[in-house]
Design an enzyme around this catalytic site. Structure first.
Site, PDB file in Angstrom:
ATOM      1  N   LYS A 121       0.833  -1.205   0.000  1.00  0.00           N
ATOM      2  CA  LYS A 121       0.000   0.000   0.000  1.00  0.00           C
ATOM      3  C   LYS A 121       0.869   1.258   0.000  1.00  0.00           C
ATOM      4  CE  LYS A 121      -4.047  -1.989  -0.031  1.00  0.00           C
ATOM      5  NZ  LYS A 121      -4.966  -2.090   1.093  1.00  0.00           N
TER       6      LYS A 121
ATOM      7  N   ARG B 113      -3.388 -10.387   4.156  1.00  0.00           N
ATOM      8  CA  ARG B 113      -3.552 -10.540   2.709  1.00  0.00           C
ATOM      9  C   ARG B 113      -2.356  -9.874   2.034  1.00  0.00           C
ATOM     10  NH1 ARG B 113      -5.770  -7.277  -1.263  1.00  0.00           N
ATOM     11  NH2 ARG B 113      -6.900  -8.348  -2.941  1.00  0.00           N
TER      12      ARG B 113
END
Length: 400
Positions: A206, A242
């Site tokens: 991210k 994840r």
């Protein structure tokens, strides 16, 4: 041990690996590699959620992912499908997908919750403020607001007919959040875990992790930071993480587990003698707390109930209690035993794993407790062959 979900983007435009696995053969081969590296679940996405991505028709999404889902299910792989479309959810559940992962928590498509309820799959309810992840990023209290939103979506899912034990929550790292909000959310993950449901954490590659690297670094260079934040999430109570790079995160989580397994012995000084006046690794243990509960998957277990036996180990700093000889500076063992017994006697659950998690969180309600290890024994479990005991052990940590 925290599960690792391997990300498989069957899309031409995902932010870090778009286009690499559009071909079903390439996607299936990559999924096999992720499994070999230790992935517990393969999370398949056919529509990018990157900033600025163009929406696609659900039929196109399904055409991309369905051959991959079918083959992986045939091979025995646990499959999650990342979709916001009810029609896609229905099709992949019929094909054997175990989990539907909806980044809008069922808010984009009003038929999503019904589709999952009818199909019998599990669902991930993720916090976001719409599919445009760059909008509406102001929070007064990001942890509290995320928890409140997820709580409302849990209620909606249950009202639609999805049992609580089929729900997973995801605080939505990177979705409608500034970098500092993501770090606050990670530090406050325990508060999200108080929703009493498994928590999925997805920090992988991210943008907020990119700030830890030199300018211009490729998204794939964020894998070390991903492994680190996944480890922190596991310490905060995450049931699953994840990730794109499964190998690095699996190694990090195995290192954590090895340390936890080795913990508990005395901590020697460099001269080999244990410290006598340092209490930071002190432990309080309660053994054999007995209480009756109606937990189990069989109707007779819910109806008749049975006795459960609980062992609890608490780690906390007892220096103040030792110095003051004051019961108020430590955990009151009797009161804790009563709270544990009340947790056993309260609302029934199917799994003693869930019951153990509930008890660990009761222990962590005392802010002095830094780590709670719980073992729940079910000595009268309805098993057809002779046995001595059935037990589940888990640990939960406080972070921040």
């Amino acid at each position: 041990m925290t599960e690792v979900w391997g990300i498989l983007n069957v899309t031409p435009d995902s932010f870090s690996d778009g286009g690499r696995y559009v071909d079903p053969g390439a996607a299936i081969a990559h999924a096999r590699r992720l499994r070999a590296q230790g992935a517990d679940v393969i999370d398949i996405g056919g529509e990018s959620t990157r900033p600025g991505a163009d929406p696609i028709d659900p039929a196109e999404e399904l055409a991309r992912i369905l051959p991959v889902v079918e083959e992986l299910v045939r091979e025995g792989t646990r499959v999650s499908v990342d979709t916001i479309h009810a029609s896609t959810a229905r099709a992949v559940i019929a094909a054997g997908a175990e989990i539907v992962n909806d980044v809008t928590a069922g808010m984009h498509d009003e038929g999503m919750l019904d589709a999952v309820a009818e199909g019998g799959a599990r669902i991930v309810l993720m916090h976001s403020r719409g599919i445009d992840v760059t909008q509406d990023t102001h929070y007064d209290d990001v942890v509290g607001e995320v928890a409140d939103h997820l709580s409302s979506r849990i209620d909606a899912a249950v009202e639609a007919g999805i049992e609580r034990d089929r729900i997973i929550v995801d605080p939505g790292f990177g979705f409608s959040k500034e970098p500092r909000d993501n770090w606050r959310l990670l530090a406050g993950l325990y508060f999200i875990a108080r929703l009493q449901l498994p928590v999925l954490v997805g920090t992988s590659r991210k943008r907020f992790l990119g700030a830890l690297l030199p300018d211009g670094a490729d998204a794939a260079e964020r894998d070390a930071a991903t492994a680190a934040t996944s480890l922190l999430a596991a310490q905060g109570g995450a049931a699953a993480v994840r990730v794109h790079d499964v190998a690095s995160t699996v190694s990090a989580l195995r290192a954590l587990k090895s340390m936890q397994d080795a913990a508990g012995g005395s901590q020697p000084t460099r001269h080999g003698e244990p410290h006598e006046l340092v209490h930071r690794a002190s432990r309080i243990s309660l053994r054999g707390i007995r209480a009756r509960g109606h937990h189990g998957v069989l109707p007779e277990e819910r109806r008749d109930g049975q006795e459960f036996v609980v062992d609890v180990d608490l780690e906390l700093d007892l220096a103040a209690a030792v110095a003051s000889d004051d019961v108020r500076r430590t955990v009151h063992y009797g009161e804790l035993a009563e709270r544990v017994a009340a947790a056993v006697s309260s609302d029934p659950v199917d799994l003693i794993e869930t019951l153990a998690d509930r008890i660990a969180r009761v222990c962590l309600d005392d802010e002095r407790v830094q780590r709670a290890s719980v073992t729940v024994h079910k000595p009268n479990a309805p098993i057809a062959v002779p046995f001595a005991d059935v037990a589940v052990s888990l640990a939960r940590w406080r972070i921040g």
